[in-house]
Design an enzyme around this catalytic site. Structure first.
Site, PDB file in Angstrom:
ATOM      1  N   SER A   1       5.195  12.864  13.294  1.00  0.00           N
ATOM      2  CA  SER A   1       5.841  13.027  12.080  1.00  0.00           C
ATOM      3  C   SER A   1       7.149  12.298  12.201  1.00  0.00           C
ATOM      4  O   SER A   1       8.092  12.456  13.296  1.00  0.00           O
ATOM      5  CB  SER A   1       6.261  14.547  11.619  1.00  0.00           C
ATOM      6  OG  SER A   1       6.853  14.402  10.652  1.00  0.00           O
ATOM      7  N   GLY A   2       7.549  11.274  11.181  1.00  0.00           N
ATOM      8  CA  GLY A   2       8.574  10.466  11.176  1.00  0.00           C
ATOM      9  C   GLY A   2       8.623   9.370  12.229  1.00  0.00           C
ATOM     10  O   GLY A   2       9.398   8.479  12.266  1.00  0.00           O
TER      11      GLY A   2
ATOM     12  N   GLU B   1       2.523  17.662  16.722  1.00  0.00           N
ATOM     13  CA  GLU B   1       3.575  18.163  16.578  1.00  0.00           C
ATOM     14  C   GLU B   1       4.058  19.570  17.202  1.00  0.00           C
ATOM     15  O   GLU B   1       3.090  20.526  17.597  1.00  0.00           O
ATOM     16  CB  GLU B   1       3.430  18.899  14.841  1.00  0.00           C
ATOM     17  CG  GLU B   1       3.417  17.882  13.757  1.00  0.00           C
ATOM     18  CD  GLU B   1       3.368  18.763  12.415  1.00  0.00           C
ATOM     19  OE1 GLU B   1       3.867  17.917  11.340  1.00  0.00           O
ATOM     20  OE2 GLU B   1       3.238  19.803  11.968  1.00  0.00           O
TER      21      GLU B   1
ATOM     22  N   SER C   1       7.954  13.344   5.130  1.00  0.00           N
ATOM     23  CA  SER C   1       6.876  13.433   5.752  1.00  0.00           C
ATOM     24  C   SER C   1       5.404  14.028   5.047  1.00  0.00           C
ATOM     25  O   SER C   1       5.532  14.554   4.326  1.00  0.00           O
ATOM     26  CB  SER C   1       7.264  14.609   6.740  1.00  0.00           C
ATOM     27  OG  SER C   1       6.141  15.183   7.540  1.00  0.00           O
ATOM     28  N   SER C   2       4.370  13.365   5.645  1.00  0.00           N
ATOM     29  CA  SER C   2       3.105  13.659   4.888  1.00  0.00           C
ATOM     30  C   SER C   2       2.555  14.975   5.475  1.00  0.00           C
ATOM     31  O   SER C   2       2.523  15.588   6.461  1.00  0.00           O
ATOM     32  CB  SER C   2       2.085  12.667   5.031  1.00  0.00           C
ATOM     33  OG  SER C   2       2.241  11.213   4.769  1.00  0.00           O
TER      34      SER C   2
ATOM     35  N   THR D   1       2.987   6.529   7.078  1.00  0.00           N
ATOM     36  CA  THR D   1       2.865   6.778   5.771  1.00  0.00           C
ATOM     37  C   THR D   1       3.177   5.170   5.378  1.00  0.00           C
ATOM     38  O   THR D   1       2.613   4.612   4.544  1.00  0.00           O
ATOM     39  CB  THR D   1       3.946   7.599   4.990  1.00  0.00           C
ATOM     40  OG1 THR D   1       3.219   8.946   5.352  1.00  0.00           O
ATOM     41  CG2 THR D   1       3.546   7.635   3.542  1.00  0.00           C
TER      42      THR D   1
ATOM     43  N   ASN E   1      11.883  14.059   9.421  1.00  0.00           N
ATOM     44  CA  ASN E   1      11.279  12.746   8.583  1.00  0.00           C
ATOM     45  C   ASN E   1      11.710  13.254   7.031  1.00  0.00           C
ATOM     46  O   ASN E   1      11.212  14.249   6.566  1.00  0.00           O
ATOM     47  CB  ASN E   1       9.987  12.780   8.605  1.00  0.00           C
ATOM     48  CG  ASN E   1       9.117  11.593   8.041  1.00  0.00           C
ATOM     49  OD1 ASN E   1      10.002  10.837   7.090  1.00  0.00           O
ATOM     50  ND2 ASN E   1       7.918  11.285   8.151  1.00  0.00           N
TER      51      ASN E   1
ATOM     52  N   GLY F   1       0.644  13.516  12.628  1.00  0.00           N
ATOM     53  CA  GLY F   1       0.715  13.515  14.311  1.00  0.00           C
ATOM     54  C   GLY F   1       0.703  14.581  15.071  1.00  0.00           C
ATOM     55  O   GLY F   1       0.922  15.906  14.307  1.00  0.00           O
TER      56      GLY F   1
END
Length: 1001
Positions: A104-105, A377, A159-160, A109, A156, A375
């Site tokens: 994440s981050g 985590e 973040s998705s 995306t 992020n 991703g």
């Protein structure tokens, strides 16, 4: 390999590292990040480092640089991998996919958006309207899914919180004709709970902060996100517009807002007790919820406080405790949002899916898939969602290694190169730990959820300890009593490929069951809002109907992951591996340990080793020759060998690299990076020489072309000039050839416009004509007439523009005292004139006239002046023109006249005894003789100069007012004044000299 970049930017392809080690890899990655090179390659895998700043590398110019180019022809970029996937799909008619992974981050995306942007930019060159519509909807779908599926986390800002796989369908021409989106495991628990510093989904803040006041009033919403326990406001209007472009109706969009408002109000709903009775403390919200859900208020209240239970044929309403009611409220909020999100994805799919496509008519429909999924985590508190996410990453990593190895092996076999077995970490053991039937963690969790009676998370953990006690990748506090990082009856640890992660079992059972009371489903199904009703089809079931036990969340997710992996494995994959350089979103900071961890769990070093295990680089023979043929005399500029393969062999033998290469059927394989660098250095040196040679040849060619153009232009110019000159001369000749016979000798003839080059010639020609015309006019004149003409010319040259009336239109008599203006005195003047001629021997009278004179005693008197070719005489008319004064003409130095209509004349002499007079006695009255006097004197002086061999005797003529003069050495000024009552010109004395008063009318 990537286009050769300067070594100051590091190695563009990690395969070309001198030594494959984690330290070398990270040093190269850090150098490229610090130099602004955020993309690198591992063979055909793109490694992307989040720059945390805007970069000007995604514009139209950059797109054109990568369009249709091979991966290694340009510096590393996302566009290169997107173009490679598109070319493989279009050229080889193969389905492809781009897998974007990272934590994440790390920028997944944004990477997916840039890939979509690139594919949209290079397709539909013919600008078909339907294709443009599809492209626009595909791009706009990103905006909508981000609003409802993304949130701000501590790592992020965007973040998705769901996984997304989008298939883009292309027709046989390579233009997009539709698509389909699959979504995975929306983190719906974020609706009711966020970790400290994090926020819920963007959609809530867009509504609360961006919606117009009228909409918020209809939803009973305050414009303050803190009032709803929810928290990045984004562009509300942009999302609403995107939904309209995609095809959502106004009613559907309004229903979406109502559902968001319902969740916000549910968050503020509180329960309390009145004895044994559970109550809603803020009951006014129930009416609001009923209005928003388009159902009755009492039905909402009942669903929140009671649960309908069927016991055989009997149906009873069982009241909730306040804890059960709170659980039901939270479950409803999560379920409504998840169902809304899935409905939005479904509506987008309904609109963008390929319709009426027949492969027999339209050709094969090919696909590019883009996977943007969460991703790996590791949080402070890792729960069921993180467990599923990390399981997903295990599956994708397994696929990545398998496909990379498989691609390598297939390529070697296809090219006839011996394959060398490569040892690598196979994470199948971890995948089995999670998904294996009867033994995996998901199976144990499902079994716990199916048990009758009260099942707790602690009981689930005990079952795991029992079944997985001997597994090398699983442990808990019970199995490792000395490990104080694990809590008893709460934590277990899994050794993932990416690192160790501790999970808390709290909530695993509830989240896996994903229980939503049937009462809520019936409530929502019975809504009078058709959009909301369609989201809950299972609500139509009667309470007494027996249904199958629904699949658990873990099973649903496992099945979707297995399906996703099978889908990806059926396509030709391309990879983007995203790395997050630091946790503080700084564009300058590269945290070594942070990046090291990601490089390890992404398996990037293994990827490099796999790529380099046999041969670090491989290229087709034509491409290799095109890049390096200038190195060898046998291949430059073109070879005459039997095949490109033989030409490549000859080139490499000449360089001494034959021991470091292998020759496949269509490609040359190069073992070590040093060979590539050596080839690149030789190429760079030769390219410089070739460029210089080409520049020399081209400059010479340009110079010769320029010379030929200039020479041609000069020839044309000269020919054109000759043509224009001849044309002009012929035209002048045509117009003026008959001027001798014309009455005015051609004065009325209009001159033709000359070319620019003949303008001075035309001036000379006009002067010649004018002189001829003048000569034609004067050649028949008598000597006396000729003298008069010369005098008039002199007057015109001297006084034109200085005085108004020059008297040119009348005949000049000159000797006016013998004319008929005064017959009585003419005889007296004639006698005196004859006597003076005998005495002074003058040849001709130039001018004579009566004047008014002012003397040095300031007395004005009538006098007469006689000007001959030798003297100027002053006479007294009252004494039969007795001469009073004689001034030799050579003593006269100049004449001054005023610019007015007066007849004032001042004769300047060498002895400073100037003669001041005003001509008078003219017949008719008002006639001006100044022009005649000045012209006659000028003409006489001019002839006198010629006769005396150009001895200078120049007459100075001044046209000024006032006139400066000298009376017997005394300086004085003569001023002309106009007076209304003045009948005749008259001199008077003034302080500075004299005034000549003249009549004003």
């Amino acid at each position: 390999m990537a286009e050769h970049e300067s070594l100051e930017f590091g190695k563009a392809d990690f395969v070309l590292l001198d030594n494959v080690s984690l330290e070398e890899f990270l040093a190269n990655l850090k150098l490229r990040f610090e130099k602004g090179r955020i993309y690198s390659y591992i063979g055909e895998v793109v490694v992307s480092v989040n720059p945390y700043r805007a970069m000007n590398i995604y514009g139209r110019d950059t797109i054109e640089q990568y369009k249709g180019r091979e991966l290694y022809e340009r510096p590393p970029h996302l566009f290169a991998i997107a173009d490679a996937a598109y070319k493989a799909m279009k050229r080889r008619n193969k389905d492809t996919c781009i897998v974007i992974s990272g934590e994440s981050g790390a920028g997944k995306t944004e990477a997916s958006k840039y890939i979509m942007q690139y594919i949209a930019a290079i397709t539909n060159p013919s600008q078909r309207a339907e294709v443009e519509r599809v492209k626009n909807m595909l791009l706009k779908s990103n905006c909508v899914l981000e609003a409802f599926g993304n949130a701000k986390t501590n790592r992020n800002d965007n973040s998705s919180r769901f996984g997304k796989y989008m298939d883009i369908n292309f027709d046989f021409k390579g233009d997009p004709i539709g698509g389909h989106i699959n979504n995975y495991l929306l983190e719906k628990s974020r609706v009711i709970f966020q970790q400290e510093g994090e926020r819920s989904f963007h959609s809530f803040y867009q509504l609360v902060k961006g919606a117009p006041e009228s909409l918020l009033r209809s939803l009973h919403i305050q414009k303050d996100p803190t009032a709803y326990r929810t928290g990045t406001d984004a562009d509300f209007k942009a999302v609403a517009d995107a939904m309209k472009v995609i095809g959502f109706t106004t009613e559907e969009i309004h229903t979406v807002y109502k559902i968001l408002a319902t969740i916000l109000h549910l968050g503020n709903l509180k329960f309390g007790n009145d004895g044994d009775v559970t109550l809603i403390e803020n009951s006014k919200l129930v009416a609001v919820l009923g209005e928003l859900l388009s159902t009755k208020e009492e039905n909402v209240e009942k669903a929140l406080l009671y649960r309908t239970v069927a016991t055989g044929r009997d149906v009873i309403d069982k009241q909730h405790t306040d804890q059960e009611a709170s659980y039901g409220r939270d479950a409803l909020a999560k379920a409504i949002y998840e169902r809304l999100f899935c409905w939005i994805v479904g509506r987008i799919n309904d609109i963008i899916e390929v319709k009426n496509y027949d492969a027999r008519i339209h050709g094969k429909n090919t696909v590019i898939g883009v996977l943007d999924i969460y991703g790996f985590e590791i949080f402070q508190n890792n729960s069921f969602e993180q467990f599923c996410i990390n399981y997903c990453n295990e599956k994708l990593q397994q696929l990545f290694i398998q496909l990379v190895l498989k691609q390598e092996q297939e390529e070697y076999q296809r090219e006839g190169i011996p394959w060398k077995h490569i040892d690598y970490f196979n994470n199948q053991i971890i995948v089995d730990l999670v998904e294996l039937q009867h033994k995996g963690i998901f199976s144990v969790l499902d079994e716990a959820c199916m048990n009758v009676g009260k099942v707790t998370d602690e009981m689930f953990l005990q079952a795991l300890n029992s079944k997985l006690a001997k597994h090398a990748h699983y442990t808990s506090r019970k199995l490792s009593p000395t490990d104080k990082s694990l809590e008893f009856d709460r934590d277990f640890r899994i050794r993932h490929y990416a690192g160790d992660v501790v999970y808390s079992v709290l909530g695993f059972i509830d989240k896996n069951k994903d229980t939503l009371f049937q009462d809520f489903k019936r409530l929502l199904y019975n809504s009078s809002n058709p959009v909301l009703k369609a989201m809950w089809p299972e609500g139509k079931l009667s309470i007494t109907e027996v249904t199958k036990r629904p699949l658990t969340a873990a099973t649903l997710f496992k099945n979707s992951m297995i399906s996703l992996v099978e889908n990806l494995a059926s396509k030709e994959p391309y990879y983007v591996r995203c790395i997050k350089p630091n946790d503080v979103k700084s564009p300058l900071l590269f945290e070594y340990e942070r990046c090291k961890h990601q490089v390890e769990y992404l398996g990037l070093l293994e990827n490099v080793r796999v790529r380099r295990a046999g041969f670090a680089n491989r290229q087709t023979y034509p491409r290799f020759l095109q890049r390096y043929k200038m190195i060898s005399e046998f291949t430059w500029p073109n070879h005459d060998l039997p095949s490109d393969r033989e030409a490549v062999k000859r080139l490499l033998q000449g360089c001494g690299f034959e021991h470091d290469v292998a020759y496949g059927k269509t490609k040359v394989f190069i073992r070590t990076p040093r060979t590539i660098f050596s080839l690149e250095e030789q190429r760079a040196e030769m390219v410089q020489r070739i460029v210089l040679f080409l520049q020399k040849v081209w400059r010479g060619t340009i110079a010769r072309m320029r010379y030929r153009r200039m020479r041609a232009a000069l020839i044309i110019l000269r020919a054109y000039r000759r043509y224009k000159v001849k044309s002009y001369i012929r035209e002048v000749n045509r117009r003026f050839k008959s001027v001798r016979s014309m009455k005015d000798h051609g004065k009325h003839v209009k001159w033709p416009t000359p070319p620019k080059v003949l303008r001075r010639f035309e001036e000379a020609l006009r002067n010649i004509y004018n002189r001829w015309w003048a000569w034609t006019l004067i050649k028949g004149l008598s000597p006396e007439e000729m003298l008069q003409v010369r005098a008039k010319v002199a007057t015109l040259e001297c006084l034109k523009g200085q005085r108004a009336d020059l008297g040119l239109q009348r005949a000049w008599e000159g000797n006016y005292l013998v004319s008929s203006e005064n017959p009585e005195t003419a005889s007296s003047f004639t006698l005196v004139s004859s006597e003076l001629q005998r005495k002074d021997k003058f040849m001709r009278v130039l001018f004579s006239c009566n004047v008014r004179k002012i003397n040095r005693f300031n007395k004005a008197e009538n006098r007469a002046v006689l000007i001959t070719d030798r003297h100027l005489y002053k006479m007294d008319p009252l004494k039969q023109y007795k001469p009073m004064k004689s001034i030799p003409l050579y003593n006269v130095t100049g004449v001054s006249v005023s610019p007015g209509k007066d007849q004032l004349v001042v004769f300047h002499t060498k002895d400073n005894r100037d003669l001041i007079v005003c001509l008078q006695g003219m017949v008719p009255a008002g006639e001006s003789r100044i022009g005649e006097l000045v012209g006659t004197l000028l003409s006489h002086f001019k002839r006198a100069v010629k006769k005396q061999n150009n001895i200078t005797r120049k007459l100075q003529v001044n046209i000024v007012s006032p006139i400066q003069c000298s009376m017997n050495g005394r300086k004085c000024t003569v001023v002309v004044e106009t007076r209304i009552n003045q009948s005749q010109p008259e001199f008077t004395k003034s302080r500075s000299g004299y005034i000549l008063a003249v009549p004003g009318n």
